[in-house]
Design an enzyme around this catalytic site. Structure first.
Site, PDB file in Angstrom:
ATOM      1  N   HIS A  11     -16.598  -8.212   1.487  1.00  0.00           N
ATOM      2  CA  HIS A  11     -15.495  -9.006   2.009  1.00  0.00           C
ATOM      3  C   HIS A  11     -15.577 -10.454   1.560  1.00  0.00           C
ATOM      4  O   HIS A  11     -14.617 -11.047   1.091  1.00  0.00           O
ATOM      5  CB  HIS A  11     -15.494  -8.933   3.536  1.00  0.00           C
ATOM      6  N   LYS A  18       0.833  -1.200   0.000  1.00  0.00           N
ATOM      7  CA  LYS A  18       0.000   0.000   0.000  1.00  0.00           C
ATOM      8  C   LYS A  18       0.871   1.254   0.000  1.00  0.00           C
ATOM      9  O   LYS A  18       0.678   2.157  -0.823  1.00  0.00           O
ATOM     10  CB  LYS A  18      -0.900  -0.024   1.242  1.00  0.00           C
ATOM     11  N   TYR A  51      11.943 -35.234 -15.631  1.00  0.00           N
ATOM     12  CA  TYR A  51      10.492 -35.079 -15.556  1.00  0.00           C
ATOM     13  C   TYR A  51      10.006 -35.096 -14.108  1.00  0.00           C
ATOM     14  O   TYR A  51      10.732 -35.508 -13.202  1.00  0.00           O
ATOM     15  CB  TYR A  51       9.781 -36.194 -16.336  1.00  0.00           C
ATOM     16  N   MET A  58      -5.715  -6.966   8.348  1.00  0.00           N
ATOM     17  CA  MET A  58      -5.196  -6.136   9.432  1.00  0.00           C
ATOM     18  C   MET A  58      -6.072  -4.901   9.589  1.00  0.00           C
ATOM     19  O   MET A  58      -7.105  -4.803   8.958  1.00  0.00           O
ATOM     20  CB  MET A  58      -3.747  -5.790   9.151  1.00  0.00           C
ATOM     21  N   SER A  60      13.656 -42.933 -10.159  1.00  0.00           N
ATOM     22  CA  SER A  60      12.513 -42.085  -9.844  1.00  0.00           C
ATOM     23  C   SER A  60      12.517 -41.864  -8.334  1.00  0.00           C
ATOM     24  O   SER A  60      12.469 -42.824  -7.562  1.00  0.00           O
ATOM     25  CB  SER A  60      11.219 -42.761 -10.289  1.00  0.00           C
ATOM     26  N   GLY A  99      -8.153  -6.800   4.176  1.00  0.00           N
ATOM     27  CA  GLY A  99      -9.027  -6.865   5.344  1.00  0.00           C
ATOM     28  C   GLY A  99      -8.470  -7.637   6.527  1.00  0.00           C
ATOM     29  O   GLY A  99      -9.133  -7.786   7.542  1.00  0.00           O
ATOM     30  N   ARG A 127      -3.614  -1.753  -6.233  1.00  0.00           N
ATOM     31  CA  ARG A 127      -2.803  -2.970  -6.115  1.00  0.00           C
ATOM     32  C   ARG A 127      -3.223  -3.927  -7.222  1.00  0.00           C
ATOM     33  O   ARG A 127      -4.316  -3.782  -7.785  1.00  0.00           O
ATOM     34  CB  ARG A 127      -3.024  -3.641  -4.756  1.00  0.00           C
ATOM     35  N   CYS A 151       8.320 -39.058  -8.233  1.00  0.00           N
ATOM     36  CA  CYS A 151       6.932 -39.527  -8.276  1.00  0.00           C
ATOM     37  C   CYS A 151       6.237 -39.397  -6.926  1.00  0.00           C
ATOM     38  O   CYS A 151       5.138 -39.884  -6.741  1.00  0.00           O
ATOM     39  CB  CYS A 151       6.858 -40.952  -8.800  1.00  0.00           C
ATOM     40  N   ARG A 205      -3.091   3.375   8.601  1.00  0.00           N
ATOM     41  CA  ARG A 205      -3.402   2.204   7.781  1.00  0.00           C
ATOM     42  C   ARG A 205      -2.296   1.164   7.812  1.00  0.00           C
ATOM     43  O   ARG A 205      -1.122   1.488   7.880  1.00  0.00           O
ATOM     44  CB  ARG A 205      -3.613   2.650   6.320  1.00  0.00           C
TER      45      ARG A 205
HETATM   46  P1  ADP Z   1      -7.470  -2.345   3.921  1.00  0.00           P
HETATM   47  O1  ADP Z   1      -6.045  -2.679   3.832  1.00  0.00           O
HETATM   48  O2  ADP Z   1      -8.232  -3.244   4.799  1.00  0.00           O
HETATM   49  O3  ADP Z   1      -8.088  -2.152   2.571  1.00  0.00           O
HETATM   50  P2  ADP Z   1      -7.227   0.519   4.115  1.00  0.00           P
HETATM   51  O4  ADP Z   1      -6.054   1.038   4.820  1.00  0.00           O
HETATM   52  O5  ADP Z   1      -7.185   0.510   2.644  1.00  0.00           O
HETATM   53  O6  ADP Z   1      -7.555  -0.929   4.673  1.00  0.00           O
HETATM   54  O7  ADP Z   1      -8.441   1.348   4.620  1.00  0.00           O
HETATM   55  C1  ADP Z   1      -9.749   0.985   4.346  1.00  0.00           C
HETATM   56  C2  ADP Z   1     -10.521   2.119   3.742  1.00  0.00           C
HETATM   57  O8  ADP Z   1     -10.484   3.266   4.548  1.00  0.00           O
HETATM   58  C3  ADP Z   1     -10.005   2.587   2.405  1.00  0.00           C
HETATM   59  O9  ADP Z   1     -10.492   1.818   1.373  1.00  0.00           O
HETATM   60  C4  ADP Z   1     -10.542   3.991   2.319  1.00  0.00           C
HETATM   61  O10 ADP Z   1     -11.854   3.957   1.822  1.00  0.00           O
HETATM   62  C5  ADP Z   1     -10.563   4.410   3.756  1.00  0.00           C
HETATM   63  N1  ADP Z   1      -9.441   5.288   4.011  1.00  0.00           N
HETATM   64  C6  ADP Z   1      -8.202   4.976   4.410  1.00  0.00           C
HETATM   65  N2  ADP Z   1      -7.436   6.075   4.514  1.00  0.00           N
HETATM   66  C7  ADP Z   1      -8.207   7.107   4.142  1.00  0.00           C
HETATM   67  C8  ADP Z   1      -7.992   8.504   4.019  1.00  0.00           C
HETATM   68  N3  ADP Z   1      -6.814   9.043   4.270  1.00  0.00           N
HETATM   69  N4  ADP Z   1      -9.015   9.245   3.608  1.00  0.00           N
HETATM   70  C9  ADP Z   1     -10.209   8.706   3.346  1.00  0.00           C
HETATM   71  N5  ADP Z   1     -10.471   7.412   3.438  1.00  0.00           N
HETATM   72  C10 ADP Z   1      -9.488   6.616   3.840  1.00  0.00           C
HETATM   73 MG    MG Z   2      -7.708  -0.913   1.255  1.00  0.00          MG
END
Ligand code: ADP
Ligand code: MG
Ligand code: MG
Length: 905
Positions: free
Chosen positions: A486, A28, A881, A110, A794, A108, A372, A861, A99
């Site tokens: 999710h 990220k 193989y 963490m 083998s 989702g 990503r 094998c 984040r």
């Molecule tokens: P995950 O890794 O679980 O996707 P994120 O860190 O991407 O978690 O955060 C989840 C959501 O929170 C993002 O998809 C975004 O919508 C919102 N978010 C995170 N940071 C910001 C920010 N700086 N401003 C607005 N929304 C944010």
């Molecule tokens: Mg995210």
């Protein structure tokens, strides 16, 4: 000494990091930096490296704060100057998100905290500054809830319970008689904030922290901690992600999708993650924030008009209703949409892969928050890869190296038999969230998915905690949530069938019932899901094996172009042989003969042979077995005509074949005209303390040469018979469990003599090879000597692993899981070849064997022959193989090509 850089800033189209720094900044953080560099609007912020997470785990909070305090304060200042506001300020406050982000995406798994920096004063400041009091309080209540959950650990008490914050929210919505959080006004939100703070006080005994800097440090540490939460751990175990990697933490200035009807938040994919079609798609919600879209809080709306129409058709919603209640982003905010559309194209072109993006629109202005490489199903992986190749975006090598070999497995999963599905009753319809066919028994809780061998997990919505249950279940059905929910994202990542957002179904967790089309299903009842159409059926439906065709077949062809090793299969029947051949196997690497001795009359003749006390008696019984064996071999050779078939001589200990119950012993006694006591005596005498190390393998054929003789005769006669019918059989006779060169020499002589006899009798000759399995460690050590008498090796890595570790495969179940949990072993060595130990024997055996016999053909094998990382190893030691079960053949073909490409890089 240069100081270690622990904090990397980004903002205003500048960044200290970039896309290549995923190890340090997490996926990220690296991509947020990169997006800045390529001119995409991203709110400014900074990323604390994964190395700091490691330091945190080693030294704890205080030391880490000391290490990064100055850098973090400086980075916040930088953000403040870009935004023109101040963190913790009452008049003009800056709010941030905190984040998580690992090297590889763990969607989702963490935690994230939004709107950090709020307290009773700051909320007033925000309200005044924006002139939007509702928004200020909405952000505040969200912040307390997220901080409470993530940092203070306030989760529901038991699985049937609700989230303590949700309860407050539901109560106030109920009192007011509204459904959606958007229907709440400022006063409701203020009331919620008060009650949320009471929840915090009640549950933690402390007041909610008001100092923004305290909040920030606590949130940073909580994100580090979330690396160790159970679902993250499970996800890592599932995806073989190392524990020591750690997560980065990104602190980023907030942008707000909850500022009213000209604000929104959403997620989008540059191509369809489920089918791979080249269609920009995604979901959004007006006046919403963060996870609202994926959490199934409200019914999310489609981003494109076309997608919206498709969705409405599936959800049975009229065009009128769609337009008024669920319009697309394209219709509602055409300008922001147009910008989003061009950014998604730019991102895909830049990364040359399908992107999964997260965005927010604040009062009409678009911001990107994440990009990503998108998770996708096996089918989408294949289609997107081939499409990008055809579009000239990537070349063949990039295509092959990018594919995840194990994911091809999904394309070989059973599909519904088309006749059976016609007569099946459709009970409900949801979104086709992740394709595939699933039949199973209903369970309502993720931790109960194991209750039945085949279960369907039925949930109102799923949360990241349900990961393990989703993995265990055959399929997932949810009442709420869209294509980006999710459940849908996780299921696609796993290639698990999923139908989401089936709004018409009624789920009651307390009574454990599911209502569909007026019928009430209980836990344990059977239902079926079609993840490609979104249909939910009554009862179970027959499934069949899919064919290898289209893009999938094309990828196999390309793989074969870049491979050095070829792939054989382990097959004991003409049916399996044919299946594997259709999947592209270039021969049989292991045909076990013992399974041929169990059917009907055969087992009697086999028992007679074993129970006989003289050679003459054994020969008489073997004569009865000969025609069975011969015809079995004819069937397999015919199915594999023109391709080599490695037949392994009898391997298991004899006691596995003899009757152990009184009744069967009496029957055998009658058959053979001896007393039941005599039978019992012989059976008892065959008992071994440790049969896996006992009288088995070539030890049988050398102590009772007539067994090897009969098998060799059956193989050669079968080949001769086929030759007469114009079919070219290529038998390779394989001696099991060789440990000394003398054992090999003796077996070879018996086989040769038997073959020559057949040639003399029939006046026909056929070509055949004699070789051995290398599965006793000693054989690997003296491989040079053994190779003087063998035309091929083998590696039987199942036994070789067993004997090298000294782990009995039958008993390892007692301690292996504990070893894995405690980290004493990284992987189960019976699944993933232990390259460090067992691998040395494989390498040495291959090298020494080729010293004396340069042309020695070498393969594997064991189970490992179908496992990508083990295949890579086999390639590196120069094997010719690999051989694996029929359904792994396509995976092995791709993995073999990848191994070769990686090695020649
Ligand atoms: P995950 O890794 O679980 O996707 P994120 O860190 O991407 O978690 O955060 C989840 C959501 O929170 C993002 O998809 C975004 O919508 C919102 N978010 C995170 N940071 C910001 C920010 N700086 N401003 C607005 N929304 C944010
Ligand atoms: Mg995210
Ligand atoms: Mg073996």
């Amino acid at each position: 000494m240069t100081r270690v850089k622990r904090v990397y800033t980004f903002g205003n189209k500048e960044a200290e990091g970039n896309e290549k720094m995923k190890d340090l900044l997490g996926g990220k953080g690296a991509n947020l930096a990169e997006m800045n560099l390529i001119g995409i609007p991203v709110p400014p912020g900074f990323t604390i490296t994964t190395e700091v997470c490691t330091e945190y785990n080693k030294f704890g909070k205080d030391k880490v704060v000391e290490l990064i305090k100055d850098d973090v304060e400086a980075a916040i200042k930088k953000v403040e100057s870009i935004i023109g506001s101040k963190f913790g300020d009452k008049e003009n406050p800056l709010l941030v998100s905190v984040r998580s982000g690992a090297r590889v995406s763990m969607p989702g798994m963490m935690d994230t905290v939004l709107n950090l920096g709020l307290n009773d004063d700051v909320v007033q400041g925000i309200a005044k500054k924006t002139g939007n009091e509702r928004f200020a309080w909405d952000s505040y209540r969200r912040f307390i809830q997220m901080f409470g959950d993530v940092v203070l650990g306030l989760k529901p008490e038991s699985k049937e319970d609700h989230d303590p914050f949700e309860e407050v929210m539901d109560e106030i919505k109920h009192k007011k008689g509204v459904q959606n959080d958007t229907d709440l006004d400022v006063n409701d939100l203020k009331q919620i904030v008060t009650k949320y703070k009471e929840v915090v006080k009640r549950k933690t005994g402390k007041d909610f922290p008001t100092d923004p800097w305290d909040q920030l440090w606590a949130a940073i540490m909580a994100v580090f901690d979330s690396w160790q939460n159970p679902r993250a751990k499970y996800y890592r175990a599932l995806n073989q992600i190392p524990e020591e990697w750690g997560t980065a933490v990104t602190v980023q200035s907030m942008v707000f999708g909850n500022m009213g009807n000209n604000s929104a938040t959403g997620v989008a994919f540059t191509r369809d993650a489920s089918t791979g079609e080249k269609i920009f798609n995604g979901e959004y919600l007006v006046n919403a924030q963060g996870e609202d879209v994926v959490a199934g809080i409200r019914t999310p709306q489609q981003i494109t008009l076309e997608g919206s129409k498709r969705w409405a058709a599936l959800a049975n919603i009229s065009e009128d209703e769609r337009k008024t209640k669920y319009p697309s982003l394209e219709e509602v905010m055409p300008d922001a949409y147009a910008e989003l559309f061009s950014i998604q194209q730019k991102l895909e072109n830049h990364y040359r892969d399908m992107q999964d993006i997260e965005f927010t629109i604040q009062e009409g202005k678009l911001w990107l928050l994440q990009t990503r490489n998108g998770k996708r199903t096996g089918a989408a992986m294949v289609k997107i890869g081939m499409d990008m190749l055809r579009e000239g975006m990537i070349d063949e090598k990039t295509l092959l190296l990018r594919l995840e070999a194990n994911k091809l497995d999904e394309l070989l999963h059973p599909v519904f038999d088309s006749d059976s599905v016609k007569t099946a009753k459709v009970m409900a319809k949801g979104l086709p969230a992740s394709p595939g066919a699933a039949t199973g028994q209903i369970v309502f809780f993720a931790d109960e998915a194991k209750k039945y061998p085949k279960s369907i997990l039925v949930r109102v919505e799923t949360s990241p905690e349900d990961l393990e249950g989703i993995n265990v279940a055959q399929g997932i059905l949810t009442a709420r949530g869209g294509m980006t929910s999710h459940a849908a994202v996780v299921a696609r990542g796993m290639g698990k069938c999923c139908v989401s957002g089936a709004g018409s179904i009624k789920i009651d967790y307390k009574t454990r019932t599911l209502g569909m089309s007026g019928k009430v299903y209980k836990e344990g009842d059977w239902i079926s899901l079609n993840g490609s159409t979104g249909e939910v059926y009554d009862g179970s439906i027959k499934t069949i094996t899919p064919k290898l065709s289209g893009d999938f077949a094309e990828i196999m062809k390309i793989s074969d172009k870049y491979t050095r090793m070829y792939v054989r299969t382990n097959a004991d029947t003409p049916h399996d042989a044919k299946l594997a051949r259709d999947f592209g196997a270039k021969g049989i690497g292991l045909c076990r003969t013992e399974h041929m001795f169990f059917d009907g009359e055969r087992i009697k003749a086999m028992r007679e042979m074993i129970l006989a006390t003289t050679e003459e008696g054994r020969r008489k019984a073997l004569d009865k077995l000969l025609p069975y064996q011969r015809s079995d071999f004819e069937g397999i050779f015919e199915a594999m005509h023109d391709l080599p078939v490695t037949v392994r001589l009898l391997d298991p200990p004899l006691h596995e074949f003899v009757p152990h119950e009184d009744e069967n012993q009496r029957e055998m006694a009658q058959e053979m005209g001896i007393s039941a006591e005599e039978v019992k005596r012989i059976v008892d005498s065959l008992h071994e303390i440790n049969p896996m190390l006992g009288h088995r393998g070539c030890r049988l054929g050398n102590t009772y040469p007539e067994i090897t003789e009969m098998q060799a005769r059956a193989i050669i006669e079968a080949a001769v018979n086929l030759k007469k019918r114009g079919i070219n059989a290529k038998p390779e006779i394989m001696v099991p469990l060789t440990g000394t060169v003398q054992e090999m020499e003796m077996q070879k002589k018996i086989v040769k003599d038997a073959a020559e006899k057949v040639f003399a009798e029939t006046g026909e000759r056929v070509d055949y090879l004699i070789g051995t399995m290398i599965e006793v460690p000693r054989a690997a050590l003296v491989a040079d000597k053994i190779a003087e008498h063998a035309e091929f090796f083998s590696f039987g890595t199942n036994d070789l692993t067993q004997m090298t570790f000294g782990y009995s495969r039958d008993d390892a179940g007692k301690f292996l899981p504990i070893y894995l949990k405690k980290g004493l072993l990284k992987n189960d060595p019976f699944q993933i070849l232990d390259q460090e130990g067992v691998g040395q024997l494989v390498k040495m055996g291959t090298e020494r064997g080729r010293q004396t016999c340069p042309k020695l053909k070498v393969g594997i094998c064991g189970e490992h022959g179908g496992e990508p990382s083990s295949i890579e190893f086999c390639n590196s030691v120069g094997m010719d193989y690999v051989s694996c079960s029929p359904f792994r053949v396509p995976i092995a073909r791709l993995a073999a090509a990848q191994a070769n490409l990686k090695q020649s890089k």
